[in-house]
Scaffold this motif. Structure first.
Motif, mmCIF file in Angstrom:
data_model
loop_
_atom_site.group_PDB
_atom_site.id
_atom_site.type_symbol
_atom_site.label_atom_id
_atom_site.label_comp_id
_atom_site.label_asym_id
_atom_site.label_seq_id
_atom_site.Cartn_x
_atom_site.Cartn_y
_atom_site.Cartn_z
ATOM 1 N N GLY A 47 28.468 38.144 44.468
ATOM 2 C CA GLY A 47 27.873 36.730 44.597
ATOM 3 C C GLY A 47 28.985 35.770 45.152
ATOM 4 O O GLY A 47 28.293 34.852 45.935
ATOM 5 N N VAL A 101 34.347 27.258 41.465
ATOM 6 C CA VAL A 101 34.844 26.052 40.511
ATOM 7 C C VAL A 101 35.298 26.602 39.405
ATOM 8 O O VAL A 101 35.081 27.612 39.310
ATOM 9 C CB VAL A 101 33.781 24.827 40.223
ATOM 10 N N ALA A 102 36.133 25.956 38.737
ATOM 11 C CA ALA A 102 36.746 26.344 37.492
ATOM 12 C C ALA A 102 35.707 26.927 36.576
ATOM 13 O O ALA A 102 34.833 26.028 36.282
ATOM 14 C CB ALA A 102 37.647 25.282 36.716
ATOM 15 N N GLY A 103 35.866 28.171 36.100
ATOM 16 C CA GLY A 103 34.816 28.538 35.063
ATOM 17 C C GLY A 103 33.896 29.348 35.790
ATOM 18 O O GLY A 103 32.987 29.965 34.849
ATOM 19 N N GLY A 104 33.701 29.478 37.020
ATOM 20 C CA GLY A 104 33.008 30.268 37.749
ATOM 21 C C GLY A 104 33.600 31.580 37.903
ATOM 22 O O GLY A 104 34.385 32.275 37.125
ATOM 23 N N THR A 105 33.290 32.357 39.266
ATOM 24 C CA THR A 105 33.389 33.718 39.323
ATOM 25 C C THR A 105 34.714 33.812 40.523
ATOM 26 O O THR A 105 34.857 35.087 40.951
ATOM 27 C CB THR A 105 32.507 34.439 39.618
ATOM 28 N N ARG A 117 34.768 39.890 33.836
ATOM 29 C CA ARG A 117 34.042 38.513 34.032
ATOM 30 C C ARG A 117 32.540 38.693 34.233
ATOM 31 O O ARG A 117 31.585 37.849 33.807
ATOM 32 C CB ARG A 117 34.545 37.798 35.280
#
Lengths: 354, 354
Positions: free
Chosen positions: B197, B186-190, B99
């Motif tokens: 982070g 959020v969805a799509g984040g880490t 990721r």
């Protein structure tokens, strides 16, 4: 607080100005200071640029408690050295620091330290058109403790690197892509802070965009994926039907200093500037109605980055025939002129160093 | 790949086992290896624990390209040394690395390196009840280049620290708080990656929770703030009306190894376990209907962390009279028993070191 000066034994050879890479060549000196709870920020030093020794358990390697800034120093044609709105950078550094639970620095002192450092390094500032001395202030957590926690100790640095013109052959329109899978941030997250985690999380989207032939990613808001936010490396401006529209600062967007300056500049020219929520659907509708005149990014590195093509869900939107628009060119010429001292600065943006 | 061994000139004194802090005392040796594009991962070395020298322009200080893991080694009553599902940690480390655009490690090799390191350091494994040797593998970006980019070079470390029992006087229920302002991801984040982070962004909420008298923050999903996600330091399980319910892994939640093990354990006991979206409103309704029997966190540090009180929007929900529930106790005793070799391991979770 006094700034200690440690003289370098030898100085490096200055690089060839005609071929300066971004961010790889550093000057002879750096500014550093330390934080601990007993002494606050202390030990301010201008010393030879060189490696730092850290314990493997230092917080920064594990929990990314780190913030940074980016600004530039310029040499004017008459040999003066000047900065562009550096107070704004230190103010934003402190806002980022607050979000990341990092103790604030004294902004006036940091500016004084920066001026001293830049004056010492003034021979490193390149003079070829479009070149400058990039300035990177940053703070990171150093406590040797791997519990998840707010570090008790920090280091602050300012490092400098001479950089070439972002546009070797003048302004050139970029090809961008609106990301639909990855998200950058969401309300309540760290989107308006200039912290490492925002950038680490964005790398995968940039890699994907590059593989697909795009130079950068334009982010939508993470929660609904309906509204335009920013490019990650810069803010974005649209000229639609004679008016300038840029996403408003809702907490998820970096409050760019170039963005702020361009808004002021446009207003001083009598232009209408709207800072508001800008849905992607509205942009698509306006594009299909032929109303979108120009699109450009706004940031420290490029100043103005015209966007010629923008891909959303497989559709390429082409702006201003994929050519640099007149507004982008005029803003670029004015702002770069103010920064380099060739255009008058009616806004008091420039800070003289020497 | 061979692992080079660099012998320490002197060894440290072992700490007092009765009073071990978490994450501050490190053993005599660490494992390190380097990555560059020409050699891939190379230079595998077990060497004396000590500082690292890095250029101030190293990526990790600016863009937080870094991932980590956490697991433990245990000494059994008969003097053997064992690990708990370490393959799962290296597999997750590689998923996190993907990721963050970090090159993968060879998971089998990493396990072999860990075994060698733990065997060398076996005298550091404390033996008092509940103590263990905490293991921290981590990778960070080292390229000396401050352009926002995927680093070309990395360092991988495994460091070890002897740790005391998370619960000095046995299990104790925690008081938590559901965060309504800050967001974790959020969805799509880490969110499902174990990267710095995520933790840096969470510190402000933990600080706020602590100031208000809560030990930890329970996160809702960042997009809608309607569904329960995780605690940041651990996953969460609810026993509602006889069934166990835990938020499903939708990409925003860390896929905990303790979570996975507890689900397997509960199913082996014939319990019903639901992994699904769990709205906070449903929890509130079930709580007011008297259906919520137990709530507990699940993670490497505490194994099981009973939650006695949970505050949402000013209301304190109290579970099981703020006492340890029978399920939490049974799971804790079984899992800690398997880890320390006092309870049979029917799942093949334990990996013998020596």
């Amino acid at each position: 607080m006094d700034i200690k000066f440690v003289k370098a034994k030898t100085l490096k050879e200055k690089p060839d100005q005609s071929n300066l890479p971004f961010g790889r060549i550093f000057t002879d000196y750096m500014f550093t200071m330390d934080y601990d709870p007993e002494n606050g920020w202390h030990n301010a030093t201008i010393e030879p640029y060189g490696p730092i020794s850290l314990d493997p358990s230092a917080c920064v390697f594990h929990y990314a408690q780190e913030v940074f800034e980016g600004t530039k120093a310029y040499k004017t044609p008459d040999g003066h050295v000047q900065l562009f709105r550096p107070q704004e950078n230190f103010a934003r550094l402190n806002r980022s620091a607050k979000r990341l639970c990092i103790p604030p620095i004294d902004e006036d002192f940091a500016l004084e330290a920066l001026k001293q450092l830049v004056e010492i390094e003034k021979d490193w500032i390149p003079t070829a058109p479009g070149t400058s001395l990039y300035i990177r202030p940053f703070i990171f957590a150093t406590e040797n403790y791997i519990g998840v926690h707010v570090s008790s100790t920090y280091k602050f640095f300012i490092i400098l690197c001479p950089v070439g013109s972002y546009y070797e052959d003048g302004l050139k329109p970029a090809v961008m892509h609106i990301e639909q899978v990855y998200a950058r941030t969401v309300a309540g997250g760290t989107g308006e802070a200039k912290c490492g985690g925002n950038y680490a999380g964005s790398l995968a989207a940039t890699e994907k965009a590059n593989e697909e032939g795009y130079e950068e990613t334009l982010w939508l808001d993470g929660a609904t994926r309906k509204n335009i936010e920013e490019v990650g490396s810069c803010n974005i401006m649209f000229k639609i039907d004679g008016k300038f529209v840029t996403p408003k600062l809702t907490g998820t967007i970096l409050p760019g200093i170039t963005r702020k300056s361009i808004i002021q500049l446009l207003k001083s020219w009598g232009e209408t500037v709207e800072e508001r929520v800008l849905p992607i659907q509205e942009l698509l509708d306006d594009y299909h109605a032929g109303k979108v005149e120009e699109v450009f990014g706004m940031g420290t590195a490029a100043v103005v980055a015209p966007i010629g093509k923008l891909n959303y869900a497989g559709e390429d939107m082409v702006f201003n025939n994929d050519e640099i628009g007149p507004s982008a060119q005029k803003i670029y010429d004015t702002l770069v002129g103010i920064q380099h001292g060739t255009v008058e600065d009616p806004f008091n943006w420039v800070v003289k160093v020497c």
